[in-house]
Design an enzyme around this catalytic site. Sequence first.
Site, mmCIF file in Angstrom:
data_model
loop_
_atom_site.group_PDB
_atom_site.id
_atom_site.type_symbol
_atom_site.label_atom_id
_atom_site.label_comp_id
_atom_site.label_asym_id
_atom_site.label_seq_id
_atom_site.Cartn_x
_atom_site.Cartn_y
_atom_site.Cartn_z
ATOM 1 C CG HIS A 46 -1.940 -1.035 1.247
ATOM 2 N ND1 HIS A 46 -2.991 -1.020 2.121
ATOM 3 C CD2 HIS A 46 -2.105 -2.151 0.486
ATOM 4 C CE1 HIS A 46 -3.769 -2.059 1.907
ATOM 5 N NE2 HIS A 46 -3.245 -2.768 0.918
ATOM 6 C CD GLU A 48 -2.048 4.069 3.139
ATOM 7 O OE1 GLU A 48 -1.726 3.444 2.105
ATOM 8 O OE2 GLU A 48 -3.213 4.098 3.566
ATOM 9 C CB CYS A 76 -6.447 -0.631 5.304
ATOM 10 S SG CYS A 76 -4.742 -1.226 5.214
ATOM 11 C CB CYS A 79 -2.006 1.533 6.382
ATOM 12 S SG CYS A 79 -1.656 0.796 4.765
#
Length: 142
Positions: A46, A48, A76, A79
């Site tokens: 992701h 992040e 999410c 993260c």
Amino acid sequence: MQKAYQQAQLAYENGEVPIGALLVKDYEIVTSSYNQTLTLSDPTAHAEILVIKKAAEIFKNHRLVDTTLYVTMEPCMMCLGAIIQARIGKVVYACDDSRVGVFSKECYHLNKNINHNLQVTNGIMATQCGELLKKFFKERRR
């Protein structure tokens, strides 16, 4: 947030879910990235996570204190865990995750058992970032 949005556009152009992120310290961008789960065949890639990993390498430290993470969509749960472990001080995100929002719906960051407090701001460029996500998924459903 404009720079994070530019990263989201790169994700979109590469067929990835259009989410972009960047990390700032002392008003300077440390690093930026976008979702690359398909490109890297990595479910943890992701935006992040990629930003956090790169910043930790740059600072040669697993703690990213006094930093701000900007991201085009609410992070999410995975993260959020990385954000807490890295001790990022502030998260600024554009649009809410309407399904499983860890900040907007569940408020996990306010759990008194978590040993790190962080500030959260949302809504900056929410419409623009949300529209890019909607466009991406609409195209995927065709």
